[in-house]
Design a protein around this motif. Structure first.
Motif, PDB file in Angstrom:
ATOM      1  N   TYR A  52     104.130 -34.772   1.925  1.00 19.89           N
ATOM      2  CA  TYR A  52     104.913 -34.070   2.927  1.00 19.89           C
ATOM      3  C   TYR A  52     106.415 -34.292   2.810  1.00 19.89           C
ATOM      4  N   ARG A 114     104.969 -28.111   3.621  1.00 17.96           N
ATOM      5  CA  ARG A 114     103.632 -28.399   4.157  1.00 17.96           C
ATOM      6  C   ARG A 114     103.635 -29.406   5.307  1.00 17.96           C
ATOM      7  N   ILE A 115     104.786 -30.000   5.613  1.00 18.23           N
ATOM      8  CA  ILE A 115     104.852 -30.930   6.738  1.00 18.23           C
ATOM      9  C   ILE A 115     104.544 -30.218   8.059  1.00 18.23           C
ATOM     10  N   ALA A 118     101.052 -30.691   9.270  1.00 20.75           N
ATOM     11  CA  ALA A 118     100.604 -32.075   9.467  1.00 20.75           C
ATOM     12  C   ALA A 118     100.894 -32.575  10.873  1.00 20.75           C
ATOM     13  N   VAL A 123     101.908 -37.791   8.452  1.00 21.80           N
ATOM     14  CA  VAL A 123     103.243 -37.943   7.871  1.00 21.80           C
ATOM     15  C   VAL A 123     103.579 -39.426   7.747  1.00 21.80           C
TER      16      VAL A 123
END
Length: 142
Positions: A52, A114-115, A118, A123
């Motif tokens: 991430y 793509r964080i 999450a 993370v």
């Protein structure tokens, strides 16, 4: 509202700084704010890539651990996406900062797209993994 000198007030009380709450604050002294320091870290060969985030690290020039966070407009087109990405990175750093070893560190984190998919514990686990590889955190005990 009076401050509680013993630090026993409820943690949700506004304006009261308890010892536990103090450990999670993110004051200006804990931030990397100069462009020169960001560029110096980017130029160093300490880049670590996670799921991430991408992280650069170096020994700090100050007496405490510092964090710089970026989320590029090219990657996150909307301001609320950039804000969420940076908030996730800062929160993860706050939880891991007390465990850092080997002196004060400067850490620059760049959020990956793509964080946004999450949750904060994911993370944090990714940042923890990156910091262990970098030697900022001690190796996990079996």
């Amino acid at each position: 509202m009076a401050e509680d000198p013993a630090g026993t007030a409820d943690e949700t009380t506004v304006g009261v700084e308890t010892p536990r709450r103090r450990a999670f604050l993110f004051p200006r002294s804990a931030r990397i704010v100069s462009r020169r320091r960001f560029e110096a870290l980017y130029a160093s060969e300490t880049k670590r890539v996670g799921r991430y985030l991408v992280a650069w690290h170096a020994p700090s020039e100050t007496a405490s651990h510092r964090l710089g966070v970026t989320a590029a407009k090219r990657t996150f087109h909307d301001a609320h996406q950039r804000n969420r990405a940076k908030r996730l990175l800062r929160e993860s750093f706050r939880h891991l900062r007390p465990s850092f070893e080997g002196g004060p560190w400067d850490l620059v984190l760049v959020a990956k797209r793509r964080i946004l998919e999450a949750k904060e514990p994911e993370v944090r686990a990714d940042l923890e993994k990156v910091c262990r590889i970098a030697g900022i955190l001690p190796e996990a005990s079996p």
